[in-house]
Design a protein around this motif. Structure first.
Motif, PDB file in Angstrom:
ATOM      1  N   UNK A 168       0.852  -1.130   0.128  1.00  0.00           N
ATOM      2  CA  UNK A 168      -0.040  -0.029   0.091  1.00  0.00           C
ATOM      3  C   UNK A 168       0.907   1.343   0.005  1.00  0.00           C
ATOM      4  N   UNK A 169       2.022   1.415   0.834  1.00  0.00           N
ATOM      5  CA  UNK A 169       2.921   2.529   0.879  1.00  0.00           C
ATOM      6  C   UNK A 169       3.226   2.682  -0.399  1.00  0.00           C
ATOM      7  N   UNK A 170       4.011   1.536  -1.167  1.00  0.00           N
ATOM      8  CA  UNK A 170       4.808   1.634  -2.400  1.00  0.00           C
ATOM      9  C   UNK A 170       3.852   2.211  -3.385  1.00  0.00           C
ATOM     10  N   UNK A 171       2.597   1.725  -3.242  1.00  0.00           N
ATOM     11  CA  UNK A 171       1.597   2.207  -4.444  1.00  0.00           C
ATOM     12  C   UNK A 171       0.928   3.442  -4.217  1.00  0.00           C
ATOM     13  N   UNK A 172       1.101   4.111  -3.034  1.00  0.00           N
ATOM     14  CA  UNK A 172       0.298   5.201  -2.722  1.00  0.00           C
ATOM     15  C   UNK A 172       0.521   6.279  -3.377  1.00  0.00           C
ATOM     16  N   UNK A 173      -0.417   7.355  -3.454  1.00  0.00           N
ATOM     17  CA  UNK A 173      -0.527   8.646  -4.318  1.00  0.00           C
ATOM     18  C   UNK A 173      -1.367   9.510  -3.674  1.00  0.00           C
ATOM     19  N   UNK A 174      -1.032  10.786  -4.103  1.00  0.00           N
ATOM     20  CA  UNK A 174      -1.899  11.834  -3.712  1.00  0.00           C
ATOM     21  C   UNK A 174      -2.233  11.962  -2.175  1.00  0.00           C
ATOM     22  N   UNK A 175      -1.361  11.738  -1.493  1.00  0.00           N
ATOM     23  CA  UNK A 175      -1.899  12.031   0.074  1.00  0.00           C
ATOM     24  C   UNK A 175      -2.169  13.376   0.181  1.00  0.00           C
ATOM     25  N   UNK A 209     -12.831  18.522  -6.598  1.00  0.00           N
ATOM     26  CA  UNK A 209     -12.233  18.499  -5.158  1.00  0.00           C
ATOM     27  C   UNK A 209     -10.932  17.660  -5.243  1.00  0.00           C
ATOM     28  N   UNK A 210     -10.287  17.896  -4.025  1.00  0.00           N
ATOM     29  CA  UNK A 210      -8.991  17.210  -3.940  1.00  0.00           C
ATOM     30  C   UNK A 210      -9.582  15.746  -3.521  1.00  0.00           C
ATOM     31  N   UNK A 211      -8.948  14.751  -4.050  1.00  0.00           N
ATOM     32  CA  UNK A 211      -9.468  12.992  -3.505  1.00  0.00           C
ATOM     33  C   UNK A 211      -8.135  12.713  -3.190  1.00  0.00           C
ATOM     34  N   UNK A 212      -8.088  11.994  -1.976  1.00  0.00           N
ATOM     35  CA  UNK A 212      -6.865  11.343  -1.454  1.00  0.00           C
ATOM     36  C   UNK A 212      -7.473  10.202  -0.548  1.00  0.00           C
ATOM     37  N   UNK A 213      -7.573   9.218  -1.652  1.00  0.00           N
ATOM     38  CA  UNK A 213      -8.148   7.865  -1.309  1.00  0.00           C
ATOM     39  C   UNK A 213      -7.080   6.626  -1.419  1.00  0.00           C
ATOM     40  N   UNK A 214      -5.735   7.250  -1.373  1.00  0.00           N
ATOM     41  CA  UNK A 214      -4.874   5.976  -1.748  1.00  0.00           C
ATOM     42  C   UNK A 214      -3.381   6.420  -0.846  1.00  0.00           C
ATOM     43  N   UNK A 215      -3.635   6.521   0.587  1.00  0.00           N
ATOM     44  CA  UNK A 215      -2.743   7.170   1.494  1.00  0.00           C
ATOM     45  C   UNK A 215      -1.685   5.911   2.003  1.00  0.00           C
ATOM     46  N   UNK A 216      -0.661   6.148   2.598  1.00  0.00           N
ATOM     47  CA  UNK A 216       0.353   5.310   3.506  1.00  0.00           C
ATOM     48  C   UNK A 216      -0.137   5.073   4.845  1.00  0.00           C
ATOM     49  N   UNK A 217       0.213   3.922   5.470  1.00  0.00           N
ATOM     50  CA  UNK A 217       0.142   3.760   6.599  1.00  0.00           C
ATOM     51  C   UNK A 217       1.037   4.562   7.340  1.00  0.00           C
TER      52      UNK A 217
END
Lengths: 305, 776
Positions: free
Chosen positions: B563-570, B709-717
């Motif tokens: 998840x962390x490696x593929x996260x984006x747009x936090x 809007x700004x969408x951030x649904x792919x964050x890191x742990x």
């Protein structure tokens, strides 16, 4: 030979054929005449295995017809209402016939198509009624079967075509011993074509004879004597009808023409004429002699029947 | 041979049209499926070859009516019956010609569909094409046979159609009605548990129609038993049709039926389905409904008879025959009631039972879980299992007999026991070979699991993972997806951990420590993600969803790493700005929605829990009565910006998703470059732009209502420093206190009281488990 014995066919409450008996010899052109609803078409359908008899039997060359391919391959039927494959032409239909009839002849087909001058590639839907009958006839004759059945086929043909078909039929009968059975409601149609004739009436054959024999065995005699006379004077003759006006009598006589003439001549008549009858007249008188009378149509108030 | 070839040629016009239409339909459906975005399902056989289902009925009927069209016109009939072909030969020539076209069409459809799936590398069950060919050929010929019987009996197109419907559907309709009545009356018998002679899908032609109303049978239709049965039935019907054809009076052409008796028989058969509604349980039997049904049936009977018989006298004379379907209905009604009762009360003695099977609750679903599939193959001959099943069945039956339904109050509960109820299908196989299938409600599911656990095969089954070479989709990606390896990493970790521990990977089979006070994840039950696998074994498609919880720390860690490696747009910086701006939104459409998901929150009772906190604010909404935690949220976001990614599942960590927009004081949206303007799909998928009112490409105007809007649904742990962590926990405590004050609880009852008074020190809200999908 086609043999029908006590052949009976019913459609619900209607009895189309009742105890019909007839023998149709091989190598002849057999005509069957009768009024509408007499049972002609039903008889032909029974002969071709379209219908199954309710009682009695019909056999061709000793074998039953119904559901018997080995017998039916010797027969071909040209019905009153013709059938062709949808959107087909003569060639397509010929292929169908070739598939069904083992002795189908393309040579004959080509020859007849040329004779009748029909376009084999043209869609049959575009043909006139008469032309379609010609096509059906060609296909039937090209099947080279031993028996050919025509149900009021010639009724729609012009005289030229009728003669053409007749001559083709004659050739088949003479060369191959083919038997043709033709039905019609018109004696005139059959008179020149057939050598055997049968009259169908109310589901049965009431009269059957050789055409030539029919024409010669019945004749009209016009005779006149100086003295008074009646029918009893002619006891030696088989008289079917006798009418007298004044001193001239008209008789319908059955028997040998020459012998009958000689017999009457011996009576020293003032007038003696022997005249031929038309086939229609022959049939009418024969039927009367058998006790069959056609009912007069009922008059509608003031109209003459 | 020649009549056959001639018939093939004669049927070629319609045969070719149907072949082309079916092939094109198959290609279109296949392409649609294979090119669909985010394709992640293995299609069922019927989905894959849907056009062939339609062809079954259209092809069968059209080819029969065309092949035997000569039976409805006198001229045609005379011609064909005069040909030197036996009637048997003629019938089989047409039938085999139709079979040729059916086989060609089915083969073409199957080949094209399979080719498209193969070329596009879309997953499908390889056995399906092999089964589809005989399946659809036999089904179509079943329909053809029914139409052939009809054509052999009557002589007009309308009566052909009517009689085809009768021959094809009436027996199966009667069977369906009886089955429905028995299922309704018995109460504990499922459609799948009916004996084969009552199962609606043994006839694979009509069975496809039954599936529209009884989807639970979808997995029952495609088996070799049904194929063989249907093949034999089709053959029998074709032989019957041939016999009728041979005996047919050709003068029937252009007539409805042979005689008045036949017409009356048809009329009786036509009204039977109407009367049968009373047997099925669809219609409640009251005086009113009874009269209505009888009136409708009688009306149909009279109308039909008037049309075909034409004479009033005949119609009146045929009236007493109406009593026959009526009497049949009465007999069937009482028969069904008795059969249903008998079935329900059929509880065998233990000494007569050889073993029991558990086919799985998901047997009615489109796909089953792999574990269910394995468990369904096991024969449980343990005495404890058999005894418990039979005693429960007896209780179920007595409850139904007494109350007419399964009454939970029928049972006595032990307050010291943890109960969970499970309704499971059970097959009780007797020593004489008979199988009794029932749906049994087990009040104490935990006990059932414990007695089943004595069976080593069962233990192995519920611990087994699908064979790796059978997997076609992992994390909703197929093996050819460029990001497949991400999901496969997680899978491998999961497989390794399952193999090295005694962890039962299936939620349904894991012995749940159920505490009704627990409404959220605690300790090892905290769930970080999930593993989704789909594949097939033979003809069986499985679909499994495994929770990745803290009981499997290695897998959790891999999950977090992927998840962390593929996260984006936090956009945590933008989150902070918008959070600050949320105190005083400048634009009426400004919003912010944040979900803070925490793991391993240290609780006062020593446990660690997962929970979520939600912060929402809208410029246009009145917040005076709502929970105001904006200051807490703002501080939390500030701390979040100092956090660092972590892959330690045992650590106190956070997973934040958010969306929002806020106008800056300079009149520009905060983070305008990162704003996303989602497409608005209209019915015709026309172009749309952002804003309230938009113009579409065809010139029409629509109200969008959705803004950028700004969408951030792919964050890191993320985890915190020790100091920050302590502060975060304080913030959460404060947040909880404010929730209690404002009675802001997701478990709030209608009267406003918090349900769980014992949970004062616990968090009230249930936490939605985040299940991020790796980017791809």
């Amino acid at each position: 030979m086609i043999v029908a014995r006590k052949l009976t066919k019913r459609f619900g409450e209607v009895e189309a054929l009742v105890n019909l008996n007839c023998n149709i010899p091989q190598g002849c052109i057999y005509g069957m005449v009768g009024a509408n609803g007499a049972g002609k078409s039903t008889f032909l359908r029974l002969c071709n295995g379209v219908y199954q008899p309710d009682e009695g039997s019909v056999s061709i060359n000793g074998g039953g017809v119904f559901d018997s391919p080995s017998v039916k391959e010797h027969c071909v039927f040209v019905p009153d209402e013709l059938y062709f494959l949808p959107q087909s032409n003569m060639l397509r239909m010929a292929k169908l016939y070739e598939a069904m009839y083992p002795r189908f002849s393309w040579e004959r087909f080509d020859d007849l198509t040329g004779t009748f001058r029909l376009d084999r590639t043209r869609t049959l839907n575009t043909f006139s009624k008469g032309m379609r009958r010609q096509v059906a006839t060609i296909l039937a004759l090209s099947s080279m079967t031993d028996y050919v059945f025509f149900d009021e086929t010639f009724d729609g043909l012009d005289p030229v075509m009728r003669n053409l078909v007749k001559s083709t039929l004659y050739d088949d009968v003479l060369e191959r011993g083919c038997t043709a059975v033709i039905t019609s409601h018109s004696l005139r149609e059959l008179e020149d074509t057939c050598d055997q004739l049968a009259l169908l009436y109310q589901g049965g054959v009431v009269f059957e004879s050789d055409v030539q024999n029919l024409k010669t065995s019945l004749f009209k005699v016009q005779v006149a004597f100086s003295d008074e006379y009646d029918a009893s004077r002619f006891d030696g003759l088989d008289i079917l009808s006798f009418s007298k006006q004044g001193s001239v009598a008209n008789m319908i006589v059955k028997g040998e023409r020459d012998r009958s003439r000689a017999l009457i001549a011996k009576m020293d008549p003032l007038l003696l004429e022997v005249l031929p009858l038309t086939l229609e007249e022959v049939f009418l008188y024969e039927m009367e002699s058998l006790g069959y009378y056609f009912e007069e149509p009922k008059a509608k108030g003031g109209e003459r029947a | 041979m020649k009549p056959y070839l001639e018939s093939v040629r004669r049927l070629s016009r319609l045969g070719l049209i149907l072949l082309v239409l079916t092939a094109v339909g198959g290609i279109v459906v296949a392409i649609q499926f294979c090119t669909a975005a985010n394709q992640s399902t293995i299609p069922s056989l019927s989905d894959m070859f849907m056009p062939l289902t339609i062809y079954t009925f259209i092809g069968g009927i059209v080819l029969a009516f065309d092949g035997f069209s000569f039976l409805t016109k006198r001229a045609d009939s005379d011609f064909y019956h005069s040909l030197p072909v036996s009637r048997r030969g003629l019938f089989w020539a047409v039938t085999l010609a139709a079979l040729t076209w059916v086989a060609a069409t089915v083969l073409t459809g199957v080949i094209f569909t399979t080719l498209i799936f193969t070329v596009s590398k879309t997953a499908f069950v390889p056995l399906y094409p092999l089964v589809a060919v005989p399946f659809y050929i036999i089904a179509t010929m079943l329909v053809f046979a029914a139409a052939a019987i009809a054509c052999s009996l009557t002589g007009t197109l309308i009566t052909d159609i009517a009689l085809t419907l009768i021959v094809l559907f009436l027996p199966r309709f009667i069977q369906f009605v009886i089955a429905r009545g028995i299922v309704a009356q018995a109460g504990i018998v499922s459609w799948i548990d009916l004996p084969w002679y009552l199962t609606p899908v043994t006839n694979i032609a009509t069975g496809q129609i039954v599936l529209f109303s009884r989807e639970i049978l979808r997995n029952q239709i495609y088996n070799w038993g049904n194929l063989v049965y249907s093949l034999l039935l089709a053959a029998a019907e074709l032989f019957a049709a041939c016999l009728l054809f041979r005996r047919r009076h050709s003068e029937i052409a252009e007539h409805g039926a042979k005689n008045v008796k036949m017409q009356t028989l048809f009329a009786c058969l036509l009204v039977l389905p109407i009367l049968m509604l009373l047997v099925s349980g669809v219609v409640n039997i009251t005086g009113q409904s009874l009269l209505l049904i009888i009136a409708i049936a009688l009306g149909c009977y009279l109308v039909y008879q008037i049309v075909v018989l034409r004479k009033t006298k005949r119609v009146l004379r045929s009236l007493p025959w109406f009593l026959i379907p009526g009497l049949m209905t009465i007999c069937l009604y009482f028969g069904v009631q008795l059969a249903g009762d008998a079935m329900r009360n059929d509880v065998p003695l233990q000494q007569d039972v050889a073993y029991v099977e558990f086919p799985g609750s998901d047997r009615t679903e489109d796909t089953v879980s792999y574990a269910s599939y394995l468990v369904s193959q096991i024969d449980f001959d343990e005495e404890d299992v058999i005894e418990y099943v039979l005693s429960t069945l007896r209780d179920n039956v007595e409850s139904y007999n007494q109350y007419g339904y399964f009454n939970y109050d029928y049972y006595e509960y032990d307050s010291n026991e943890n109960y969970y109820t499970s309704s499971e299908p059970v097959n009780i196989v007797l020593k004489n070979g008979r199988t009794i299938g029932r749906v049994v409600t087990f009040v104490n599911g935990a006990y059932l699991d414990s007695v089943r656990g004595e069976n080593s095969e069962y233990v192995e089954a519920i611990s087994s993972m699908p064979p790796e070479d059978s997997i076609r989709y992992c994390q909703n990606m197929d093996v050819y997806d460029e990001n497949y390896s991400d999901g496969d990493q997680i899978r491998k970790a999961f497989y390794d951990e399952v193999a090295s521990t005694d962890y039962v990977p299936y939620d349904a089979f894991r012995k749940a420590e159920y505490n009704r006070y627990d409404r959220y994840s605690r300790d090892e039950m905290q769930t970080f993600g999930s593993l989704r696998l789909q594949g097939y074994i033979g003809m069986v498609r499985y679909s499994d969803y495994y929770s990745i919880c803290l009981e499997m720390p290695e897998t959790c860690s891999v999950w977090m790493e992927v998840q962390n490696n593929t996260s984006s747009d936090e956009h945590l910086d933008l989150l902070q700005q918008i959070c600050a701006a949320s105190d005083n939104f400048l634009d009426e459409d400004d919003t912010i929605n944040v979900t803070f998901s925490f793991y391993n929150i240290p609780m006062k009772d020593g446990s660690k829990q997962a929970s979520s906190f939600y912060y929402s604010k809208y410029a246009y909404s009145d917040t005076s009565s709502s929970l105001d935690c904006s200051d807490l949220a703002a501080e939390l976001v500030e701390l979040l910006n100092r956090s660092t990614p972590t892959t330690d599942p045992n650590a106190f960590c956070i997973y934040t998703t958010w969306s929002g927009r806020a106008m800056g004081e300079d009149g520009v949206y905060i983070g305008a470059d990162a704003m996303v303007y989602p497409n608005v799909a209209t019915d015709s998928d026309l172009y749309a732009s952002y804003g309230n009112m938009v113009l579409t490409s065809d010139g029409s105007t629509i109200y969008v209502g959705q803004h950028g809007s700004i969408y951030s649904y792919n964050p890191c742990y993320r985890s915190f420093t020790a100091v920050d962590e302590a502060r975060v926990i304080q913030i959460l405590n404060e947040w909880q206190e404010r929730q209690k004050v404002w009675s802001y609880s997701y478990d709030e009852t209608d009267d406003g009281n918090i349900i769980d008074e014992n949970g004062l020190e616990d968090f009230d809200s249930s936490m939605p488990t985040p299940t991020p999908t790796p980017a791809g």
